[in-house]
Motif scaffolding. Structure first.
Motif, short mmCIF file in Angstrom:
data_model
loop_
_atom_site.label_atom_id
_atom_site.label_comp_id
_atom_site.label_asym_id
_atom_site.label_seq_id
_atom_site.Cartn_x
_atom_site.Cartn_y
_atom_site.Cartn_z
N SER A 289 -11.47 -60.63 12.12
CA SER A 289 -10.58 -60.10 13.17
C SER A 289 -9.67 -61.19 13.74
O SER A 289 -8.66 -60.89 14.36
N LYS A 290 -10.05 -62.45 13.51
CA LYS A 290 -9.25 -63.57 14.02
C LYS A 290 -8.10 -63.93 13.09
O LYS A 290 -7.23 -64.73 13.46
N LEU A 291 -8.09 -63.36 11.90
CA LEU A 291 -7.10 -63.75 10.89
C LEU A 291 -6.02 -62.70 10.72
O LEU A 291 -6.29 -61.50 10.76
N THR A 292 -4.80 -63.15 10.49
CA THR A 292 -3.72 -62.25 10.14
C THR A 292 -3.86 -61.86 8.66
O THR A 292 -4.63 -62.48 7.92
N ALA A 293 -3.09 -60.87 8.23
CA ALA A 293 -3.12 -60.48 6.82
C ALA A 293 -2.69 -61.64 5.93
O ALA A 293 -3.25 -61.85 4.84
N LYS A 294 -1.72 -62.44 6.37
CA LYS A 294 -1.26 -63.59 5.58
C LYS A 294 -2.37 -64.62 5.45
O LYS A 294 -2.59 -65.19 4.37
N GLU A 295 -3.08 -64.86 6.55
CA GLU A 295 -4.19 -65.82 6.50
C GLU A 295 -5.31 -65.32 5.61
O GLU A 295 -5.93 -66.10 4.87
N MET A 296 -5.58 -64.01 5.65
CA MET A 296 -6.60 -63.45 4.77
C MET A 296 -6.21 -63.61 3.31
O MET A 296 -7.07 -63.84 2.45
N GLU A 297 -4.92 -63.50 3.01
CA GLU A 297 -4.46 -63.69 1.64
C GLU A 297 -4.71 -65.12 1.18
O GLU A 297 -5.23 -65.35 0.08
N ILE A 298 -4.38 -66.09 2.00
CA ILE A 298 -4.59 -67.49 1.64
C ILE A 298 -6.08 -67.78 1.52
O ILE A 298 -6.52 -68.50 0.61
N LEU A 299 -6.89 -67.21 2.40
CA LEU A 299 -8.35 -67.38 2.34
C LEU A 299 -8.89 -66.82 1.02
O LEU A 299 -9.73 -67.44 0.36
N ARG A 300 -8.40 -65.66 0.61
CA ARG A 300 -8.85 -65.05 -0.64
C ARG A 300 -8.51 -65.93 -1.84
O ARG A 300 -9.32 -66.11 -2.75
N LEU A 301 -7.31 -66.50 -1.84
CA LEU A 301 -6.89 -67.34 -2.95
C LEU A 301 -7.66 -68.66 -2.97
O LEU A 301 -7.99 -69.18 -4.04
N LEU A 302 -7.96 -69.21 -1.80
CA LEU A 302 -8.81 -70.40 -1.74
C LEU A 302 -10.18 -70.12 -2.34
O LEU A 302 -10.72 -70.92 -3.10
#
Length: 206
Positions: free
Chosen positions: A144-157
């Motif tokens: 809930s603390k992450l934006t959709a863009k941050e979630m995308e980068i997290l997924r790729l990491l």
């Protein structure tokens, strides 16, 4: 109505064709990755796009962002195995008009295509209720603390991509991706990229 399905699982695409076969007014095309899906959208201008979140390269969230950058009026339904209301909330944040869980009633997808195709929005009752009555637990979830863009980068990491590779995939600069990674660590209270990856796996992002 022209519908584009973007999903990398042939069985899912085949199932969608079978499910929609009785809907005579629907003409279905499909793509198996974000890059092909974006090209098909540009070439065919479908009335509705049904996009899986977990695609092989960039996610459905990123594809939705790219499509909406091309055409702000695009009608997008996010399609996912994950029925966590946070994913539905992030889909709405990106600009999707609907969200359907693959584990739900198959008729949800048919109804979503009809309603979004008519210019409306769609959430299955169970997911809408989960969002409406999530309460403090929703805010306590790390995602809930992450934006959709941050979630995308997290997924790729979590997929083992380097910061340089991620920057290329999401059409951003290395510096922006590195800064975003640092901000995520601060938001989530972790110190290393390895801890970020573990959290991604535990939260269902990976």
């Amino acid at each position: 109505m022209r519908v584009l399905i973007v999903d990398d699982h042939p069985i899912v695409a085949s199932g969608c064709r079978a499910l929609l076969a009785g809907e005579g007014e629907i003409v279905l095309t499909d793509a198996s990755d974000a890059e092909t899906g974006e090209r098909m959208f540009a070439a065919e201008h479908p009335d509705v796009c049904v996009i899986d979140i977990n695609l092989p390269t960039v996610s459905g969230f990123e594809l939705a962002r790219r499509i909406l950058a091309r055409d702000a009026s695009a009608r997008i339904i996010m399609f996912s195995m994950n029925d966590d209301p946070i994913f539905a909330a992030r889909a709405i944040e990106v600009g999707a008009k609907g969200y359907v869980s693959k584990s739900g009633d198959p008729n949800d997808l048919v109804e979503a295509i009809r309603q979004v195709g008519d210019g409306g929005t769609y959430l299955p009752t169970a997911i809408a209720r989960s969002i409406a009555f999530a309460g403090p637990g929703f805010a306590l979830s790390p995602l809930s603390k992450l934006t959709a863009k941050e979630m995308e980068i997290l997924r790729l990491l979590s997929a083992g991509k380097s910061l340089s590779e991620i920057a290329w995939l999401v059409h951003s600069s290395y510096k922006t991706v590195a800064n975003t990674s640092s901000i995520m660590r601060q938001k989530l209270g972790v110190r290393t990229s390895a801890e970020l990856v573990r959290l991604a796996i535990e939260s269902g992002v990976a």
